[in-house]
Design a protein around this motif. Sequence first.
Motif, short mmCIF file in Angstrom:
data_model
loop_
_atom_site.label_atom_id
_atom_site.label_comp_id
_atom_site.label_asym_id
_atom_site.label_seq_id
_atom_site.Cartn_x
_atom_site.Cartn_y
_atom_site.Cartn_z
N THR A 34 0.86 -1.18 0.00
CA THR A 34 0.00 0.00 0.00
C THR A 34 0.90 1.23 0.00
O THR A 34 2.12 1.12 -0.03
N ASP A 35 0.30 2.41 0.06
CA ASP A 35 1.08 3.64 0.09
C ASP A 35 1.71 3.90 1.44
O ASP A 35 2.48 4.85 1.59
N SER A 36 1.41 3.06 2.44
CA SER A 36 2.04 3.23 3.75
C SER A 36 2.97 2.05 4.07
O SER A 36 4.16 2.23 4.30
N GLY A 95 -5.09 8.15 0.13
CA GLY A 95 -3.94 8.54 0.93
C GLY A 95 -3.73 7.61 2.10
O GLY A 95 -4.50 6.68 2.32
N ALA A 96 -2.68 7.87 2.85
CA ALA A 96 -2.26 6.98 3.94
C ALA A 96 -2.99 7.30 5.24
O ALA A 96 -2.39 7.64 6.26
N TYR A 97 -4.32 7.23 5.16
CA TYR A 97 -5.17 7.49 6.33
C TYR A 97 -6.15 6.34 6.52
O TYR A 97 -6.66 5.79 5.53
N THR A 98 -6.43 6.01 7.76
CA THR A 98 -7.52 5.10 8.10
C THR A 98 -8.51 5.87 8.96
O THR A 98 -8.12 6.51 9.94
N PHE A 99 -9.79 5.82 8.57
CA PHE A 99 -10.82 6.56 9.28
C PHE A 99 -11.78 5.59 9.97
O PHE A 99 -12.24 4.62 9.34
N ILE A 100 -12.05 5.84 11.23
CA ILE A 100 -13.04 5.06 11.96
C ILE A 100 -14.40 5.73 11.78
O ILE A 100 -14.58 6.89 12.15
N LEU A 101 -15.32 5.00 11.17
CA LEU A 101 -16.64 5.54 10.85
C LEU A 101 -17.72 4.56 11.30
O LEU A 101 -17.45 3.37 11.52
N ASP A 125 -3.44 4.77 -1.83
CA ASP A 125 -2.91 5.44 -3.01
C ASP A 125 -1.72 4.65 -3.53
O ASP A 125 -0.59 5.11 -3.49
N HIS A 126 -1.99 3.44 -4.00
CA HIS A 126 -0.95 2.57 -4.54
C HIS A 126 -1.52 1.83 -5.75
O HIS A 126 -2.57 1.19 -5.64
N PRO A 127 -0.87 1.91 -6.91
CA PRO A 127 -1.42 1.31 -8.13
C PRO A 127 -1.75 -0.18 -8.02
O PRO A 127 -2.75 -0.64 -8.57
N VAL A 128 -0.92 -0.94 -7.32
CA VAL A 128 -1.16 -2.38 -7.21
C VAL A 128 -2.42 -2.65 -6.40
O VAL A 128 -3.29 -3.43 -6.81
N MET A 129 -2.53 -2.00 -5.26
CA MET A 129 -3.71 -2.23 -4.42
C MET A 129 -4.97 -1.71 -5.08
O MET A 129 -6.04 -2.35 -5.02
N LEU A 130 -4.88 -0.56 -5.74
CA LEU A 130 -6.05 -0.04 -6.44
C LEU A 130 -6.47 -0.95 -7.59
O LEU A 130 -7.66 -1.13 -7.86
N ALA A 131 -5.50 -1.56 -8.27
CA ALA A 131 -5.82 -2.51 -9.34
C ALA A 131 -6.53 -3.74 -8.78
O ALA A 131 -7.47 -4.26 -9.39
N ASP A 173 5.23 -9.01 -4.52
CA ASP A 173 6.51 -8.29 -4.42
C ASP A 173 6.48 -7.12 -5.39
O ASP A 173 6.62 -7.28 -6.59
N SER A 174 6.28 -5.92 -4.83
CA SER A 174 6.33 -4.69 -5.63
C SER A 174 7.39 -3.75 -5.08
O SER A 174 7.30 -2.54 -5.23
N GLY A 175 8.39 -4.32 -4.40
CA GLY A 175 9.43 -3.51 -3.79
C GLY A 175 8.98 -2.99 -2.43
O GLY A 175 7.87 -3.26 -1.97
N ALA A 176 9.86 -2.27 -1.77
CA ALA A 176 9.59 -1.78 -0.42
C ALA A 176 8.59 -0.62 -0.43
O ALA A 176 8.55 0.18 -1.37
N CYS A 177 7.78 -0.54 0.63
CA CYS A 177 6.90 0.60 0.85
C CYS A 177 7.58 1.54 1.84
O CYS A 177 8.72 1.34 2.22
N SER A 178 6.84 2.54 2.29
CA SER A 178 7.43 3.52 3.20
C SER A 178 7.80 2.91 4.54
O SER A 178 8.72 3.36 5.22
N GLY A 179 7.07 1.88 4.93
CA GLY A 179 7.37 1.21 6.19
C GLY A 179 6.62 1.74 7.39
O GLY A 179 6.70 1.17 8.46
#
Length: 208
Positions: A34-36, A95-101, A125-131, A173-179
Motif C-alpha cells: 500500500t502507500d504506507s 492517501g495513507a489514512y484510516t478513518f473510523i466511521l 494510493d498505490h497502483p497495485v492495491m487499487l488494481a 513483491d512490488s518492492g519496499a513501501c514507506s514502512g
Amino acid sequence: MTQRFAIHPSDPQPRLIRQALKVIEAGGVIAAPTDSCYALVARLDDKDAADRIRRIRDIEERRHLTLLCRDLSEISTYAQVDNKQYRLLKATTPGAYTFILEATREVPRRLSHPSRKTIGIRVPDHPVMLALLEEAGQGLLSSSLLLAGDEQPLNDPDEICDRLKGQLDLVIDSGACSGRGTTVVDLSGPSPVLIREGSGPLGPLGLG
C-alpha cells in the motif's frame, strides 16, 4: 506453500492482478503493498480469512480490521458519512489514512467493533492495491502487516516471505513501501480524534 508474484509497482500486470484476486476469492490471505506499508488482505465476507489475519497479527477479535475501498464513493456503501466527514475524506483520499466511521449494514457484523458498530476504512494510493480493488469490484479486508513484538510494519517482501513462510497464500513483491502505518483518525464522534500518527500528514485533517 506461499506463492510470490513480482508485480510492477506503478504499472501492475493485469494477468498477475487477476491471479492474485483468484487467491483471495478462494479464501486466501495475501501480503500486498500500500502507500504506507505492506498489508494482509482477504475477502470481505470470509470469516476464516479474517480469523487468520488476527492469528498472524496476534490481535484480539475486538480490534478493528480495515476495509479497503476503491474510491470515495465506495466508502458510503460501508460507512455512514455526513457532509462534514465527506469534506474531510475528500481532502485526504486516496492517501495513507484510516478513518473510523459508523458502519452500514453492508459490513458483516463480526467485522465491525462489537460495542460501537464502527469500522476502519481507507482508500489506498498505490497502483497495485487499487488494481486489486478495481478487479474485485468491492471492498477488501485488510490489516497492516505489523507483527507482535515489532515496532514497525513489515516493509520488505524478502523479510515477509522469510517470517511468514507457510502462513500466507501469496506475497505480492512490488518492492519496499514507506514502512510506516497509516494515520488513524476516529470520525465516529462529534469531532475528529487522532488515534495514531503515521504516514498521512496531519495538516489536511486540521489536526497539525
